[in-house]
Design an enzyme around this catalytic site. Structure first.
Site, PDB file in Angstrom:
ATOM      1  N   TYR A 196     -17.791 -54.738  -7.813  1.00  0.00           N
ATOM      2  CA  TYR A 196     -18.315 -53.635  -6.709  1.00  0.00           C
ATOM      3  C   TYR A 196     -19.618 -53.850  -6.086  1.00  0.00           C
ATOM      4  CZ  TYR A 196     -21.701 -50.515  -9.460  1.00  0.00           C
ATOM      5  OH  TYR A 196     -22.360 -50.327 -10.472  1.00  0.00           O
ATOM      6  N   ARG A 231     -24.709 -59.534  -2.273  1.00  0.00           N
ATOM      7  CA  ARG A 231     -24.386 -59.405  -3.273  1.00  0.00           C
ATOM      8  C   ARG A 231     -23.398 -59.823  -4.150  1.00  0.00           C
ATOM      9  NH1 ARG A 231     -27.718 -54.724  -5.888  1.00  0.00           N
ATOM     10  NH2 ARG A 231     -25.995 -53.678  -4.756  1.00  0.00           N
ATOM     11  N   LYS A 233     -22.523 -57.649 -10.974  1.00  0.00           N
ATOM     12  CA  LYS A 233     -22.130 -56.264 -10.530  1.00  0.00           C
ATOM     13  C   LYS A 233     -20.330 -55.606 -10.785  1.00  0.00           C
ATOM     14  CE  LYS A 233     -23.559 -51.831  -7.498  1.00  0.00           C
ATOM     15  NZ  LYS A 233     -24.028 -51.471  -8.170  1.00  0.00           N
ATOM     16  N   GLU A 280     -33.587 -51.556 -17.742  1.00  0.00           N
ATOM     17  CA  GLU A 280     -33.232 -50.861 -15.863  1.00  0.00           C
ATOM     18  C   GLU A 280     -32.635 -49.762 -16.904  1.00  0.00           C
ATOM     19  OE1 GLU A 280     -29.971 -52.805 -13.582  1.00  0.00           O
ATOM     20  OE2 GLU A 280     -28.999 -53.630 -15.248  1.00  0.00           O
ATOM     21  N   LEU A 335     -29.412 -55.798 -12.861  1.00  0.00           N
ATOM     22  CA  LEU A 335     -28.843 -55.725 -11.548  1.00  0.00           C
ATOM     23  C   LEU A 335     -29.770 -56.166 -10.918  1.00  0.00           C
ATOM     24  CD1 LEU A 335     -25.904 -55.388 -10.540  1.00  0.00           C
ATOM     25  CD2 LEU A 335     -26.949 -53.338  -9.176  1.00  0.00           C
TER      26      LEU A 335
HETATM   27  N1  PDD Z   1     -26.379 -48.865  -9.130  1.00  0.00           N
HETATM   28  N2  PDD Z   1     -29.718 -51.095 -12.359  1.00  0.00           N
HETATM   29  C1  PDD Z   1     -27.434 -50.928 -12.241  1.00  0.00           C
HETATM   30  C2  PDD Z   1     -27.307 -50.523 -13.547  1.00  0.00           C
HETATM   31  C3  PDD Z   1     -26.942 -50.234 -10.879  1.00  0.00           C
HETATM   32  O1  PDD Z   1     -25.963 -49.748 -11.874  1.00  0.00           O
HETATM   33  C4  PDD Z   1     -27.755 -49.423  -9.816  1.00  0.00           C
HETATM   34  C5  PDD Z   1     -27.031 -49.570  -9.224  1.00  0.00           C
HETATM   35  C6  PDD Z   1     -29.232 -49.893 -10.026  1.00  0.00           C
HETATM   36  C7  PDD Z   1     -29.576 -50.571  -8.502  1.00  0.00           C
HETATM   37  O2  PDD Z   1     -29.217 -51.446  -7.763  1.00  0.00           O
HETATM   38  P1  PDD Z   1     -29.424 -50.673  -6.254  1.00  0.00           P
HETATM   39  O3  PDD Z   1     -30.246 -50.541  -4.866  1.00  0.00           O
HETATM   40  O4  PDD Z   1     -28.531 -52.191  -4.943  1.00  0.00           O
HETATM   41  O5  PDD Z   1     -28.609 -49.822  -5.570  1.00  0.00           O
HETATM   42  C8  PDD Z   1     -29.411 -51.189 -10.704  1.00  0.00           C
HETATM   43  C9  PDD Z   1     -25.218 -47.871  -7.695  1.00  0.00           C
HETATM   44  C10 PDD Z   1     -25.925 -46.629  -6.889  1.00  0.00           C
HETATM   45  C11 PDD Z   1     -23.698 -47.045  -8.851  1.00  0.00           C
HETATM   46  O6  PDD Z   1     -23.234 -47.756  -9.842  1.00  0.00           O
HETATM   47  O7  PDD Z   1     -23.442 -46.008  -8.237  1.00  0.00           O
END
Ligand code: PDD
Length: 284
Positions: A31, A50, A146, A179, A203
């Site tokens: 996703y 990505r 992801k 993270e 991620l």
């Molecule tokens: N999640 N790490 C994890 C495990 C995440 O699920 C996310 C973001 C990030 C940050 O990535 P980005 O800056 O590309 O949003 C890091 C999204 C927002 C979600 O699952 O809703």
């Protein structure tokens, strides 16, 4: 709310997926979450890149060319009301008899997109910062994908909620920070912004990249390297980034104040730069 499902735009109440979908049965899919500000899509090429990488890593052919993705995404944004939206884009390996191995011959992927209103953190949270806890990172070794299978992240986030906190920061091997359950984490020590490297254990966040680029173009001292647990616990400031939370200060960790217990100068600087960057995108 209008969603996109397998080639069609339709009201969410009419969007239906088979119970045999491999996303439902195995969590077999990937996703993206993409912010939209004033109807401008934030960092779309990077999100599509990505997505391609996630699909390649799970050996699922990309159902669309980038130009097709762009037109689907633009159409979805225009069919939904809010000026600021967050798009959720979800692709699974499709509908097939239950068998762990890939369907053979392959079946069409399931492609689902929806738009939700984007509510960035309110002023109150920007001023106070948020609280977090630490917990062992009990996920698999491909956290760079992801993937929609998010059970560990769900349980880890809920652990924070039970503790009255907003996020859980994960620790690998009782040694280093990876993270947050749904965010990337930076630490600040003696004026230096320190970020863990984009390896298989985290991620590669789009917001993470933006923050590091803004730090570079503004001569903010920075390092990308492993962050040890003890460094996390002794940081002057902690920052959280994600597409929906943007940049937030973490001001309490495991019930102890981080630094002064107030959002610090690095947060103020990067938050300001991030908002300025957004404004430039919105005017583009
Ligand atoms: N999640 N790490 C994890 C495990 C995440 O699920 C996310 C973001 C990030 C940050 O990535 P980005 O800056 O590309 O949003 C890091 C999204 C927002 C979600 O699952 O809703």
């Amino acid at each position: 709310m209008t969603v996109f499902l397998n080639g069609q735009f339709l009201p969410i109440s009419e969007a239906k997926v088979s119970v045999l979908d491999r996303g439902f049965i195995f969590g077999d899919g990937v996703y993206e979450v993409i912010p939209v500000y004033s109807r401008q899509i934030f960092r779309l090429p990077e999100h599509l890149q990505r997505l391609r990488r996630s699909l390649d890593n799970i050996q699922l052919p990309n159902p669309y060319q980038d130009e097709e993705w762009i037109s689907i995404i633009r159409e979805l944004v225009s069919r939904n009301e809010p000026e600021d939206q967050y798009l959720y884009l979800h692709i699974t390996r499709g509908v097939a008899k239950r068998d762990h191995a890939f369907p053979n011959p392959p079946v069409p992927a399931t492609v689902f997109l929806m738009s939700n209103p984007l509510n960035t953190p309110p002023a109150r949270l920007l001023q106070s910062g948020i609280s977090a806890i630490t917990a062992p990172d009990n996920r698999w070794l491909r956290c760079d994908i992801k993937a929609i299978s998010l059970l560990p992240n769900v349980l880890l986030r809920q652990m924070a909620i039970y503790a009255g906190c907003a996020e859980t920061i994960m620790i690998r091997d009782n040694e280093f920070m990876t993270e947050g359950a749904a965010s990337n984490i930076f630490i600040v020590k003696n004026g230096v912004l320190i970020a863990p490297p984009k390896d298989h254990l985290m991620l590669p966040g789009i917001t993470y990249d933006v923050v590091l680029e803004l730090a570079a173009s503004n001569n903010i001292p920075r390092q990308v390297r492993k962050v040890l647990l003890r460094e996390l616990l002794n940081a002057d400031e902690l920052l959280l980034t994600s597409s929906t939370k943007e940049v937030l200060a973490i001001t309490q960790l495991d019930e102890k104040l981080v630094g002064t217990g107030k959002p610090g100068p690095m947060f103020e600087k990067l938050y300001g730069l991030y908002q300025k960057f957004k404004q430039e995108i919105m005017r583009a």
